[in-house]
Design a protein around this motif. Structure first.
Motif, mmCIF file in Angstrom:
data_model
loop_
_atom_site.group_PDB
_atom_site.id
_atom_site.type_symbol
_atom_site.label_atom_id
_atom_site.label_comp_id
_atom_site.label_asym_id
_atom_site.label_seq_id
_atom_site.Cartn_x
_atom_site.Cartn_y
_atom_site.Cartn_z
ATOM 1 N N MET A 1 0.847 -1.189 0.000
ATOM 2 C CA MET A 1 0.000 0.000 0.000
ATOM 3 C C MET A 1 0.886 1.244 0.000
ATOM 4 N N GLU A 2 0.534 2.218 -0.841
ATOM 5 C CA GLU A 2 1.320 3.450 -0.931
ATOM 6 C C GLU A 2 0.388 4.622 -1.234
ATOM 7 N N LEU A 3 0.635 5.738 -0.535
ATOM 8 C CA LEU A 3 -0.191 6.921 -0.727
ATOM 9 C C LEU A 3 0.615 7.971 -1.487
ATOM 10 N N GLN A 4 0.126 8.312 -2.684
ATOM 11 C CA GLN A 4 0.798 9.337 -3.484
ATOM 12 C C GLN A 4 0.182 10.697 -3.170
ATOM 13 N N ILE A 5 1.056 11.673 -2.891
ATOM 14 C CA ILE A 5 0.589 12.975 -2.417
ATOM 15 C C ILE A 5 1.354 14.093 -3.101
ATOM 16 N N TRP A 6 0.790 15.307 -3.006
ATOM 17 C CA TRP A 6 1.547 16.497 -3.371
ATOM 18 C C TRP A 6 2.557 16.781 -2.264
ATOM 19 N N ARG A 7 3.773 17.137 -2.661
ATOM 20 C CA ARG A 7 4.859 17.376 -1.709
ATOM 21 C C ARG A 7 4.496 18.486 -0.730
ATOM 22 N N GLY A 8 5.088 18.419 0.466
ATOM 23 C CA GLY A 8 4.782 19.376 1.516
ATOM 24 C C GLY A 8 5.570 20.668 1.435
ATOM 25 N N ASP A 9 5.134 21.629 2.213
ATOM 26 C CA ASP A 9 5.797 22.928 2.388
ATOM 27 C C ASP A 9 5.088 23.615 3.558
ATOM 28 N N TRP A 10 5.602 24.783 3.957
ATOM 29 C CA TRP A 10 4.951 25.602 4.998
ATOM 30 C C TRP A 10 4.840 24.880 6.342
ATOM 31 N N GLY A 11 5.753 23.923 6.581
ATOM 32 C CA GLY A 11 5.691 23.178 7.827
ATOM 33 C C GLY A 11 4.657 22.078 7.835
ATOM 34 N N LEU A 12 4.151 21.689 6.663
ATOM 35 C CA LEU A 12 3.133 20.647 6.536
ATOM 36 C C LEU A 12 3.647 19.532 5.624
ATOM 37 N N PRO A 13 3.215 18.293 5.834
ATOM 38 C CA PRO A 13 3.695 17.193 4.983
ATOM 39 C C PRO A 13 3.137 17.226 3.566
ATOM 40 N N SER A 14 2.069 17.992 3.340
ATOM 41 C CA SER A 14 1.528 18.212 1.999
ATOM 42 C C SER A 14 0.829 19.560 1.987
ATOM 43 N N ILE A 15 0.912 20.259 0.853
ATOM 44 C CA ILE A 15 0.244 21.558 0.768
ATOM 45 C C ILE A 15 -1.212 21.412 0.348
ATOM 46 N N TYR A 227 -6.881 25.484 18.036
ATOM 47 C CA TYR A 227 -7.128 24.073 17.717
ATOM 48 C C TYR A 227 -6.183 23.602 16.605
ATOM 49 N N THR A 228 -6.051 24.402 15.570
ATOM 50 C CA THR A 228 -5.169 24.061 14.451
ATOM 51 C C THR A 228 -3.723 23.989 14.912
ATOM 52 N N LEU A 229 -3.316 24.959 15.691
ATOM 53 C CA LEU A 229 -1.948 25.004 16.214
ATOM 54 C C LEU A 229 -1.669 23.799 17.115
ATOM 55 N N ARG A 230 -2.635 23.437 17.924
ATOM 56 C CA ARG A 230 -2.481 22.328 18.871
ATOM 57 C C ARG A 230 -2.280 20.998 18.134
ATOM 58 N N ILE A 231 -3.072 20.758 17.101
ATOM 59 C CA ILE A 231 -2.944 19.508 16.333
ATOM 60 C C ILE A 231 -1.632 19.487 15.558
ATOM 61 N N HIS A 232 -1.260 20.632 15.007
ATOM 62 C CA HIS A 232 0.004 20.736 14.278
ATOM 63 C C HIS A 232 1.172 20.342 15.179
ATOM 64 N N LYS A 233 1.208 20.882 16.389
ATOM 65 C CA LYS A 233 2.280 20.584 17.351
ATOM 66 C C LYS A 233 2.269 19.111 17.757
ATOM 67 N N LYS A 234 1.079 18.562 17.976
ATOM 68 C CA LYS A 234 0.958 17.192 18.506
ATOM 69 C C LYS A 234 1.331 16.126 17.484
ATOM 70 N N TYR A 235 0.880 16.293 16.240
ATOM 71 C CA TYR A 235 1.052 15.218 15.262
ATOM 72 C C TYR A 235 2.175 15.462 14.260
ATOM 73 N N TYR A 236 2.663 16.710 14.180
ATOM 74 C CA TYR A 236 3.792 17.007 13.293
ATOM 75 C C TYR A 236 4.816 17.874 14.025
ATOM 76 N N PRO A 237 5.360 17.384 15.143
ATOM 77 C CA PRO A 237 6.236 18.230 15.963
ATOM 78 C C PRO A 237 7.507 18.677 15.242
ATOM 79 N N LYS A 238 8.124 17.782 14.468
ATOM 80 C CA LYS A 238 9.369 18.156 13.774
ATOM 81 C C LYS A 238 9.101 19.226 12.716
ATOM 82 N N LEU A 239 8.050 19.027 11.937
ATOM 83 C CA LEU A 239 7.708 20.010 10.913
ATOM 84 C C LEU A 239 7.291 21.330 11.549
ATOM 85 N N TYR A 240 6.586 21.244 12.668
ATOM 86 C CA TYR A 240 6.138 22.467 13.340
ATOM 87 C C TYR A 240 7.328 23.299 13.818
ATOM 88 N N ARG A 241 8.356 22.626 14.357
ATOM 89 C CA ARG A 241 9.529 23.364 14.853
ATOM 90 C C ARG A 241 10.280 24.052 13.723
#
Length: 292
Positions: A1-15, A227-241
């Motif tokens: 199984m593989e998920l094809q996505i648009w590449r990330g930016d702006w501190g997110l795994p996908s734009i 709420y958005t900031l909280r989820i960003h920090k919790k589930y994408y901590p490396k990207l958030y930093r």
């Protein structure tokens, strides 16, 4: 199984909000789905695409992909009541109709965002001149999608449609704010697939350097912004930093400079081709060939 996505930016795994919705759903479930970013030979407009290798099947849209994952026991909504489950369908549809449409309008049909965000992004995915062709194709696709939703007249001014688009998205944000209240997540202290879908859209608005009424409307709703900031920090901590307003501004300035360089380069190439076609030596060679 593989998920094809648009590449990330702006501190997110996908734009892309729809790609981000599936990625976040998997993160919240604790499921590590293999990701593959879009390559330069991608010929479609819509991602994500989930490839089920063993069955040679392809699934698109977050709803279809998440539905398949639920059947594979990748789920987190067992705690919800039937009423809350039905609310997921209704609110997801509302977000798709209004908020997703407004995001696509802002990114692709508001010229500043198109020139300074989407064109540089497409140049990072596709090579010239294919990047310009793909971006123009996507811009037409978004315009047709929005015209089909808000007007049957192809000659209507986009400024007239913009008022309807952002009025609808503002109502949607207010409904989400009321639904969230002071909760950690939409249905209390435990996340659901609806949280993944809401975060995916709000985070693109909040994290991107987009210039739009959308960002202003979201900023006025404190509980949604937190709420958005909280989820960003919790589930994408490396990207958030990695994300700060300062370095995002630097990257935006760099992309604007690259855009200017690319524009100048394109003009130089076209000028060189024009000069060569009009050169006396070339005309003389053509004349000699005709005589022969």
């Amino acid at each position: 199984m593989e998920l094809q996505i648009w590449r990330g930016d702006w501190g997110l795994p996908s734009i892309d909000p729809q790609c981000l919705a599936v990625i976040t759903y998997c993160r919240m479930c604790g499921y590590d789905v293999p990701l593959a970013t879009c390559k330069g030979d991608w010929n479609g407009n819509n991602l994500p695409v989930l490839t089920i290798v063993e069955k040679e099947e392809y699934l698109t849209t977050p709803q279809n992909i998440i539905g398949y994952l639920v059947h594979q026991e990748v789920q987190m909504d067992e705690h919800l009541s039937p009423k809350e489950t039905s609310e997921i369908t209704a609110i997801t549809s509302l977000i798709t109709e209004s908020l997703y449409t407004a995001i696509m309008f802002s990114l692709w049909l508001e010229e500043h965002n198109y020139q300074n965000l989407m064109l540089p992004y497409y140049r990072s995915v596709f090579k010239l001149p294919y990047s310009l062709l793909k971006a123009a194709q996507m811009k037409r696709y978004v315009k047709c999608m929005i015209l089909a939703r808000y007007s049957l007249d192809d000659n209507v001014e986009l400024s007239d449609i913009a008022a309807k688009v952002f009025e609808s998205s503002k109502r949607c944000l207010q409904i989400l704010s009321t639904k969230l209240g002071s909760n950690q997540f939409i249905f209390g202290n435990v996340p659901s697939q609806l949280d993944a879908y809401i975060f995916a859209h709000l985070s693109v608005i909040r994290a991107s350097p987009i210039k739009s009424q959308l960002k202003d409307d979201l900023g006025k709703l404190t509980n949604l912004a937190e709420y958005t900031l909280r989820i960003h920090k919790k589930y994408y901590p490396k990207l958030y930093r990695l994300y700060t307003p300062e370095n995002m501004q630097d990257r935006l300035m760099s992309s604007q400079m690259l855009q200017q360089v690319a524009s100048v380069s394109a003009v130089v190439v076209l000028a060189a081709v024009f000069i060569w076609f009009r050169s006396p030596n070339r005309l003389l060679v053509n004349e000699q060939r005709l005589r022969e």
